[in-house]
Design an enzyme around this catalytic site. Structure first.
Site, PDB file in Angstrom:
ATOM      1  N   ALA A   1       0.805  -1.295  -0.018  1.00  0.00           N
ATOM      2  CA  ALA A   1       0.050   0.007   0.090  1.00  0.00           C
ATOM      3  C   ALA A   1       0.789   1.163   0.138  1.00  0.00           C
ATOM      4  O   ALA A   1       0.315   2.320  -0.114  1.00  0.00           O
ATOM      5  CB  ALA A   1      -0.859   0.089   1.183  1.00  0.00           C
TER       6      ALA A   1
ATOM      7  N   PRO B   1       3.025   4.293  -0.883  1.00  0.00           N
ATOM      8  CA  PRO B   1       2.907   5.659  -0.119  1.00  0.00           C
ATOM      9  C   PRO B   1       1.534   5.527   0.194  1.00  0.00           C
ATOM     10  O   PRO B   1       0.869   6.628   0.967  1.00  0.00           O
ATOM     11  CB  PRO B   1       3.605   6.610  -0.431  1.00  0.00           C
ATOM     12  CG  PRO B   1       3.483   6.407  -1.870  1.00  0.00           C
ATOM     13  CD  PRO B   1       3.702   5.080  -2.163  1.00  0.00           C
TER      14      PRO B   1
ATOM     15  N   CYS C   1       3.350  -0.708 -12.110  1.00  0.00           N
ATOM     16  CA  CYS C   1       3.821   0.387 -12.761  1.00  0.00           C
ATOM     17  C   CYS C   1       4.910   0.156 -13.567  1.00  0.00           C
ATOM     18  O   CYS C   1       5.868   0.823 -13.515  1.00  0.00           O
ATOM     19  CB  CYS C   1       3.793   1.773 -12.019  1.00  0.00           C
ATOM     20  SG  CYS C   1       5.402   1.427 -10.836  1.00  0.00           S
TER      21      CYS C   1
HETATM   22  C1  LIG Z   1       4.111   0.166  -6.292  1.00  0.00           C
HETATM   23  S1  LIG Z   1       4.477   0.372  -4.646  1.00  0.00           S
HETATM   24  C2  LIG Z   1       2.695   0.673  -4.200  1.00  0.00           C
HETATM   25  C3  LIG Z   1       2.157   2.025  -4.400  1.00  0.00           C
HETATM   26  C4  LIG Z   1       0.963   2.174  -3.381  1.00  0.00           C
HETATM   27  N1  LIG Z   1      -0.129   1.092  -3.916  1.00  0.00           N
HETATM   28  C5  LIG Z   1       0.335   3.436  -3.730  1.00  0.00           C
HETATM   29  O1  LIG Z   1      -0.633   3.501  -4.919  1.00  0.00           O
HETATM   30  O2  LIG Z   1       0.920   4.460  -3.258  1.00  0.00           O
HETATM   31  C6  LIG Z   1       4.669  -1.235  -3.946  1.00  0.00           C
HETATM   32  C7  LIG Z   1       5.051  -1.316  -2.460  1.00  0.00           C
HETATM   33  O3  LIG Z   1       5.010  -2.599  -2.218  1.00  0.00           O
HETATM   34  C8  LIG Z   1       5.790  -2.764  -1.019  1.00  0.00           C
HETATM   35  N2  LIG Z   1       6.651  -3.971  -0.982  1.00  0.00           N
HETATM   36  C9  LIG Z   1       7.480  -4.622  -1.481  1.00  0.00           C
HETATM   37  N3  LIG Z   1       7.606  -6.017  -1.030  1.00  0.00           N
HETATM   38  C10 LIG Z   1       6.623  -6.199  -0.564  1.00  0.00           C
HETATM   39  C11 LIG Z   1       5.913  -7.481   0.253  1.00  0.00           C
HETATM   40  N4  LIG Z   1       6.565  -8.582  -0.082  1.00  0.00           N
HETATM   41  N5  LIG Z   1       4.899  -7.232   1.183  1.00  0.00           N
HETATM   42  C12 LIG Z   1       4.253  -6.244   1.014  1.00  0.00           C
HETATM   43  N6  LIG Z   1       4.667  -5.116   0.426  1.00  0.00           N
HETATM   44  C13 LIG Z   1       5.844  -5.009  -0.240  1.00  0.00           C
HETATM   45  C14 LIG Z   1       6.838  -1.546  -1.185  1.00  0.00           C
HETATM   46  O4  LIG Z   1       7.351  -1.342   0.262  1.00  0.00           O
HETATM   47  C15 LIG Z   1       6.286  -0.541  -1.763  1.00  0.00           C
HETATM   48  O5  LIG Z   1       5.648   0.236  -1.019  1.00  0.00           O
END
Ligand SMILES: C[S@@+](CC[C@H](N)C(=O)[O-])C[C@H]1O[C@@H](n2cnc3c(N)ncnc32)[C@H](O)[C@@H]1O
Length: 439
Positions: free
Chosen positions: A259, A261, A377
Site C-alpha cells: 500500500a 505510500p 507501474c
Molecule cells: C508500487 S508500490 C505501491 C504503491 C501504492 N499502492 C500506492 O498507490 O501508493 C509497492 C509497495 O510494495 C511494498 N512491498 C515490497 N515488497 C513487499 C512485500 N513482500 N509485501 C508487502 N509489501 C511489499 C513496497 O514497500 C512498496 O511500498
C-alpha cells in the site's frame, strides 16, 4: 551555496550512495537551503534534467576527457554533467554556464579540478551542435539521444515498435504535470475544478480519469487551495485509473497488500473499509498521515505485513484485494530518471518471481466470488499481462473480468486489461488486471 553547487552535491551523492534522486534532493535542500528561495526551481531542473540526459551528456564529455568518466571523482563528474546540461538543454548563455559551473566546483571544495572542468566545458561550448552517434545504428542513436540504456531501447523497439518506443523514450525526458485526484468523500471533481479556478489556478480535467485534475506549475503543493482541507491527493492519472478500473463494489472490505505510500489505498478508502499493508513498517506513517489529512482515517487502518506470507485469520475476511506489486517501475522513469541506469534485464525476471509469490499468497485469502486487482507501474509484459495469463492458466477458478463502467468513462483497455504506456498522453505506464475468483 549557489544553485549549481547544490545540484552538484545532490548528483554526486546520488552517484556515491546509489540513493533515490528525489530523496537526496529533498534532504540536501533541507540541510542547506539555497540563499535565494527561487533557486529551488533551478536546482530541481538541473538535478532532474542532468540525470535524465546523462548518457547523452557523457557521450559528449567523453570526446574531450583524457580519462574514463568512471575514474573521475563524483563531484567533478557531476559538475561536468551539470555544465554540459546547461550548454545543450537550457537557454543559459554558454559563457555563464561554463563560468558558474566552474565556480560551483570550487565552492564544493574542488578548486584543484577547476582547470580540467573549465577546459572540457569550453570545448563543449564551442561545438556547433550536440554530438550524437550516427543514425544508421538506430538503437545506439536513440540510446544516446534519449539517454536510455541500449538493452531497454532494444527491448522497447521489439515490444512496442518504433513509433511507440520512441514516444516512450521522449516522454521519459519530460517533467510530469502535477495531477491530483478529487477526494470524492468530500468533493466532486467538478466542484473542485470550480473552486480551484476561483482560487486563481488554471486547471483542467484529466482526459480519461473521471476524478483527476491537472494543475499548472505551482510552488509548494501544501500551499495550493484545498490541500489542508484534504480535498485532493496528488496521484498520476494512470494510477487513478487503476482505482476506477478496479470498480470494487461499495460494500466490499478491501485489503491493499502493497500500500505505501498510499495513493491507491486512500482512493479506495473514499468508499471502502480498507486495511492498508506494506512490508516496510516505516512507510505506514505516510499512509496514515495522508488518510488523516483526507478525513479517511475511520475507514483506513495501516499494518505491516509481508504480502508473500499468509494473512492472520483474526484480520477477518476481505472481499477484495488490491495487489499493487513491487515492480521494475519502468513505467515511471520520468519521475525516477536514475532508475533507467540501475535497472537490469535480470531485475525484471527477479521481480516477476516475487510478484508471483505475492499473487499466490493473496489469491488464497480471497473468498469465492471475491475480486483481486493486480497492478504494476511498468510497461513490461513479463510483470503484467504475461504474469497474469500464466496465473490464470494455473488457476482455473480465477477469471479476468473487466469492469462494466459508465459509458462516459473510456479506459485504455487491451483485451480485459488496463494498460497505459508513457507517451504523449503524459501519464505513467501501468498494467492492471481485474480478476474474479469464481469458486
Ligand atoms: C508500487 S508500490 C505501491 C504503491 C501504492 N499502492 C500506492 O498507490 O501508493 C509497492 C509497495 O510494495 C511494498 N512491498 C515490497 N515488497 C513487499 C512485500 N513482500 N509485501 C508487502 N509489501 C511489499 C513496497 O514497500 C512498496 O511500498
Amino acid at each position: 551555496m549557489n544553485a549549481r553547487a547544490i545540484a552538484i552535491q545532490v548528483l554526486s551523492r546520488v552517484r556515491a550512495t546509489d540513493a533515490y534522486l528525489n530523496v537526496v534532493l529533498d534532504t540536501v535542500l533541507s540541510e542547506s537551503p539555497p540563499a535565494d528561495a527561487r533557486d529551488t526551481g533551478l536546482i530541481t531542473e538541473l538535478a532532474y534534467g542532468t540525470t535524465r540526459r546523462q548518457l547523452a551528456l557523457d557521450y559528449a564529455i567523453t570526446r574531450f576527457a583524457d580519462r574514463k568518466l568512471d575514474a573521475l571523482e563524483d563531484k567533478v563528474l557531476a559538475a561536468l554533467r551539470v555544465g554540459a546540461y546547461q550548454l545543450f538543454y537550457t537557454r543559459v548563455p554558454a559563457r555563464a554556464a561554463v563560468a558558474e559551473t566552474v565556480q560551483a566546483l570550487k565552492d564544493v571544495g574542488l578548486a584543484r579540478a577547476a582547470g580540467f572542468a573549465n577546459a572540457i566545458l569550453r570545448k563543449l561550448s564551442s561545438l556547433p551542435s550536440q554530438p550524437l552517434p550516427p543514425e544508421d545504428d538506430l538503437v545506439g542513436f536513440l540510446s544516446v539521444r534519449e539517454s536510455h540504456p541500449r538493452w531497454l531501447v532494444e527491448r522497447w523497439l521489439r515490444q512496442f515498435g518504433r513509433e511507440r518506443a520512441e514516444a516512450m523514450l521522449v516522454a521519459n525526458n519530460q517533467t510530469p504535470p502535477v495531477v491530483i485526484r478529487a477526494n470524492s468523500a468530500k468533493v466532486t471533481r467538478d466542484a473542485l475544478l470550480e473552486q480551484l479556478r476561483e482560487a486563481g489556478l488554471e486547471v483542467r480535467p484529466t482526459a480519461v480519469s473521471p476524478v483527476g485534475i491537472v494543475l499548472p506549475p505551482v510552488g509548494r503543493l501544501e500551499d495550493v487551495y484545498g490541500y489542508a482541507e484534504g480535498l485532493w491527493q496528488v496521484q498520476d492519472e494512470a494510477a487513478q485509473l487503476v482505482g476506477v478500473y478496479g470498480d470494487i463494489p461499495e460494500t466490499a472490505r478491501v485489503l491493499d497488500a502493497c500500500a505505501a505510500p498510499g495513493g491507491k489505498a486512500c482512493h479506495l478508502a473514499e468508499k471502502h473499509e480498507v486495511v492498508a499493508t506494506d512490508l516496510h513498517a516505516n512507510k505506514l506513517r505516510k499512509i496514515e498521515s495522508e488518510a488523516k489529512r483526507l478525513g479517511l482515517s475511520e475507514r483506513l487502518s495501516a499494518r505491516a505485513h509481508d504480502a508473500s506470507q499468509p494473512y492472520p485469520e483474526e484480520w477477518g475476511e476481505f472481499h477484495a484485494f488490491l495487489v499493487d506489486a513491487p515492480c521494475s517501475g519502468l513505467g515511471t522513469l520520468r519521475r525516477h530518471p536514475e532508475l533507467r541506469y540501475r535497472r537490469t534485464q535480470e531485475d525484471i525476471g527477479r521481480l516477476a518471481v516475487l510478484q508471483r509469490r505475492i499473487l499466490e499468497n493473496c489469491q488464497e485469502a480471497v473468498p469465492p466470488g471475491g475480486l483481486l486487482v493486480y497492478a504494476v507501474c511498468t510497461s513490461e509484459p513479463q510483470e503484467g499481462q504475461d504474469q497474469v495469463e500464466m496465473f490464470l492458466r494455473s488457476h482455473p477458478e480465477w477469471t479476468a473480468e473487466p469492469p462494466v463502467l459508465h459509458e462516459a468513462v473510456k479506459l485504455p483497455l487491451t483485451q480485459a486489461y488496463l494498460r497505459t504506456l508513457p507517451g504523449p498522453e503524459a501519464w505513467d505506464g501501468f498494467f492492471a488486471a481485474r480478476l474474479r475468483k469464481m469458486y
